[in-house]
Design an enzyme around this catalytic site. Structure first.
Site, short mmCIF file in Angstrom:
data_model
loop_
_atom_site.label_atom_id
_atom_site.label_comp_id
_atom_site.label_asym_id
_atom_site.label_seq_id
_atom_site.Cartn_x
_atom_site.Cartn_y
_atom_site.Cartn_z
N GLY A 1 -14.07 -20.01 117.25
CA GLY A 1 -13.30 -19.21 116.31
C GLY A 1 -12.23 -18.43 117.05
CB CYS B 1 -15.51 -12.30 122.07
SG CYS B 1 -13.90 -11.98 121.33
CG LEU B 2 -12.37 -17.77 122.74
CD1 LEU B 2 -11.36 -18.63 121.99
CD2 LEU B 2 -12.94 -18.54 123.92
CD GLN C 1 -10.05 -13.53 119.39
OE1 GLN C 1 -10.28 -14.26 118.45
NE2 GLN C 1 -10.79 -13.54 120.49
CG HIS D 1 -17.10 -12.76 116.37
ND1 HIS D 1 -17.88 -12.48 117.48
CD2 HIS D 1 -15.82 -12.85 116.84
CE1 HIS D 1 -17.09 -12.39 118.55
NE2 HIS D 1 -15.85 -12.62 118.19
CD GLU D 2 -13.39 -15.53 115.29
OE1 GLU D 2 -12.37 -14.90 115.58
OE2 GLU D 2 -14.21 -15.92 116.15
CG HIS E 1 -11.54 -10.63 116.48
ND1 HIS E 1 -11.39 -9.89 117.62
CD2 HIS E 1 -12.36 -11.67 116.81
CE1 HIS E 1 -12.09 -10.46 118.61
NE2 HIS E 1 -12.70 -11.53 118.15
ZN ZN Z 1 -14.00 -12.72 119.19
#
Ligand code: ZN
Length: 177
Positions: free
Chosen positions: A48, A97-98, A53, A139-140, A143
């Site tokens: 995701g 998380c990226l 991000q 989670h997304e 963000h």
């Molecule tokens: Zn994340």
């Protein structure tokens, strides 16, 4: 246009703490952006990615929780996603998380959620998500409200991860010189 890889912002970064603006118009630039986000997510690799991000403060997320099976990709692009229902039942998943590379923590969230969003044609979609997809979409969407998975942790754990990330960023900056 071929999709481009976009640099992923690493925590701590002020752009990751902002509440993002809704998308008002779905135009070619937005389609290109969503293609770039998917490309960046698959390349990372991740399941995701949210627009903030990559430094874009608009309410757009992309996901594919089947990414291990390249032949069966199930990319989803959500514009202005909204959780319209969350189950009382909760599940715990180890999240990463990226924007917080190589850090993982068990986070408890509702087991299933019903989400409403616009697809890239501007059509309203609504679907219920379970399991990993449910965790991922929550989670997304977090963000888009400037919230990271580490915000669910206690202060000490969160600060520890943040310090590790500051060190990681300093090391990356040195390598780039
Ligand atoms: Zn994340």
């Amino acid at each position: 246009m071929n999709p481009m890889l976009r640099p992923i912002l690493i925590h701590p970064n002020p752009k990751l703490k902002k509440v993002c603006e809704p998308v008002l118009e779905i135009d070619d630039a937005l389609i290109e952006l969503s293609d770039d986000m998917l490309e960046t997510m698959y390349h990372a690799p991740g399941i995701g990615l949210a627009a903030p991000q990559i430094g874009v403060l608009n309410r757009i997320i992309v996901m594919d929780c089947e990414k291990d099976d390249a032949a069966n990709r199930k990319p989803i692009v959500m514009i202005n996603p909204e959780i319209v229902y969350s189950s009382d039942e909760e599940s715990t998943y180890e999240e990463g998380c990226l924007s917080i590379p190589e850090q993982f923590a068990e986070i408890k969230r509702p087991t299933s959620v019903q989400v409403r969003w616009l697809d890239t044609n501007g059509t309203e979609q609504e679907q219920e998500f379970h399991g990993l997809w449910s965790t991922c979409v929550q989670h997304e969407i977090d963000h888009l409200d400037g919230k990271l998975f580490i915000d669910y942790l206690g202060t000490i754990k969160r600060q520890l991860i943040t310090r590790k990330m500051q060190k990681f960023k300093r090391e990356m900056a040195r390598e780039e010189k």
